[in-house]
Design an enzyme around this catalytic site. Structure first.
Site, PDB file in Angstrom:
ATOM      1  N   SER A 118      31.914  38.729  40.336  1.00  0.00           N
ATOM      2  CA  SER A 118      33.238  39.071  39.834  1.00  0.00           C
ATOM      3  C   SER A 118      33.264  40.578  39.610  1.00  0.00           C
ATOM      4  CB  SER A 118      33.518  38.331  38.521  1.00  0.00           C
ATOM      5  OG  SER A 118      34.749  38.743  37.970  1.00  0.00           O
TER       6      SER A 118
ATOM      7  N   HIS B 184      34.477  38.376  44.554  1.00  0.00           N
ATOM      8  CA  HIS B 184      35.622  37.849  43.816  1.00  0.00           C
ATOM      9  C   HIS B 184      36.346  39.007  43.144  1.00  0.00           C
ATOM     10  CE1 HIS B 184      37.773  34.607  41.698  1.00  0.00           C
ATOM     11  NE2 HIS B 184      37.767  35.418  40.643  1.00  0.00           N
TER      12      HIS B 184
ATOM     13  N   ASP C 139      39.529  40.010  40.831  1.00  0.00           N
ATOM     14  CA  ASP C 139      40.570  39.546  39.909  1.00  0.00           C
ATOM     15  C   ASP C 139      41.711  40.547  39.857  1.00  0.00           C
ATOM     16  OD1 ASP C 139      39.518  37.050  38.752  1.00  0.00           O
ATOM     17  OD2 ASP C 139      37.893  38.337  38.060  1.00  0.00           O
TER      18      ASP C 139
ATOM     19  N   MET D  22      45.216  41.153  37.820  1.00  0.00           N
ATOM     20  CA  MET D  22      45.972  40.739  36.644  1.00  0.00           C
ATOM     21  C   MET D  22      47.142  41.686  36.426  1.00  0.00           C
ATOM     22  SD  MET D  22      42.813  39.942  34.054  1.00  0.00           S
ATOM     23  CE  MET D  22      41.264  39.278  34.675  1.00  0.00           C
TER      24      MET D  22
ATOM     25  N   HIS E  92      41.811  36.756  43.562  1.00  0.00           N
ATOM     26  CA  HIS E  92      42.335  35.804  42.564  1.00  0.00           C
ATOM     27  C   HIS E  92      43.555  36.440  41.912  1.00  0.00           C
ATOM     28  CE1 HIS E  92      41.409  33.452  38.585  1.00  0.00           C
ATOM     29  NE2 HIS E  92      42.565  33.103  39.133  1.00  0.00           N
TER      30      HIS E  92
ATOM     31  N   MET F 279      46.106  36.541  39.381  1.00  0.00           N
ATOM     32  CA  MET F 279      46.559  36.070  38.067  1.00  0.00           C
ATOM     33  C   MET F 279      47.816  36.848  37.709  1.00  0.00           C
ATOM     34  SD  MET F 279      42.936  35.592  36.061  1.00  0.00           S
ATOM     35  CE  MET F 279      41.978  36.763  37.010  1.00  0.00           C
TER      36      MET F 279
ATOM     37  N   MET G 277      39.007  27.116  36.227  1.00  0.00           N
ATOM     38  CA  MET G 277      38.760  28.125  35.208  1.00  0.00           C
ATOM     39  C   MET G 277      38.040  27.460  34.036  1.00  0.00           C
ATOM     40  SD  MET G 277      39.881  30.903  36.519  1.00  0.00           S
ATOM     41  CE  MET G 277      39.538  31.887  35.043  1.00  0.00           C
TER      42      MET G 277
ATOM     43  N   ASP H 276      34.825  29.490  37.573  1.00  0.00           N
ATOM     44  CA  ASP H 276      34.991  30.883  37.164  1.00  0.00           C
ATOM     45  C   ASP H 276      35.092  30.956  35.644  1.00  0.00           C
ATOM     46  OD1 ASP H 276      35.679  33.517  36.809  1.00  0.00           O
ATOM     47  OD2 ASP H 276      37.503  33.449  38.017  1.00  0.00           O
TER      48      ASP H 276
END
Length: 224
Positions: free
Chosen positions: A7, A32, A34, A36, A65, A67, A136, A174
């Site tokens: 991550s 990975h 993220d 956001m 990912h 979000m 999650m 995750d």
């Protein structure tokens, strides 16, 4: 074989490029990333320019990912930045099936992420356009949270359902995936481990050592 993906929100952002190279050489299977927006989750992280800046440093898949609210509005941006896989949350879009189909139509793998309180039944009518599912195991937004124990049961139920229905879908986990939780998530059906501060980004521990340990968990499970 279980796949290992760092991550990158847990990496040293001041030295991100070198970190990506080292992780690649150490044997990770995917990265990975993220994303956001400060709205869907209370934090901000990687943007498309950062993703694009490291894309040339590795040939390993980029798992983005999202979000974010209304992820359908951002697909083109992250596809053009170098994503190979994109996961979205069921609650983040009104048109879940259409957004997943769009990801697939663009030649990427489409994923659905389930928050801890999101029931598996949310997948019932989109499962045929899903390549992987992210469970999650903490509430999304911040690293370093405690693993939610009931997610073992959720993971097992999802794994049994996928097998019963005959789908070829990977299960990703995750959130606080480390020494104490890896055996349990593997036993209950995880195929992909998103690894952060609990297992991979540890002070004074080489990436090679951490990755070897993670892979050893998988070997031990295979022997039992």
């Amino acid at each position: 074989m279980t796949l290992i993906g760092p991550s990158l929100m847990c990496a040293d952002m001041s030295n991100l490029g070198e970190t990506v190279k080292r992780l690649d050489q150490a044997g990770v299977d995917f990265f990975h990333l993220d994303v956001m927006d400060g709205s869907f989750v209370p934090n901000f992280t990687m943007g498309p320019d950062m993703v694009k800046s490291i894309r040339s440093l590795t040939k390993k898949p980029f798992d983005v990912h999202l979000m974010v609210e209304n992820p359908e509005n951002h697909l083109d941006t992250f596809i053009e930045s170098g994503a190979d896989m994109i996961s979205i949350h069921t609650e983040a879009t009104v048109h879940l099936q259409r957004t997943l189909q769009t990801i697939r139509d663009r030649g990427l793998k489409a994923g659905v992420a389930l928050n801890p309180s999101t029931p598996i039944d949310e997948l019932k009518y989109v499962i045929d356009v899903v390549d992987y599912i992210t469970i999650m195991t903490v509430n999304p937004g911040f690293s370093g949270q405690k693993f939610i124990p009931s997610m073992y049961k959720k993971l097992k139920e999802l794994n049994n359902w996928i097998k019963r229905e005959g789908y070829n879908i990977k299960i990703q986990v995750d959130g606080n995936i480390g020494d104490q939780t890896v055996p349990g998530v593997l036993e209950n059906g995880a195929d992909m481990l998103v690894c952060g501060t609990s297992s991979l980004f540890k002070p004074n521990v080489p990436f090679e050592e951490s990755i070897a340990k993670l892979k050893n968990f998988n070997c031990e499970l295979s022997r039992n």
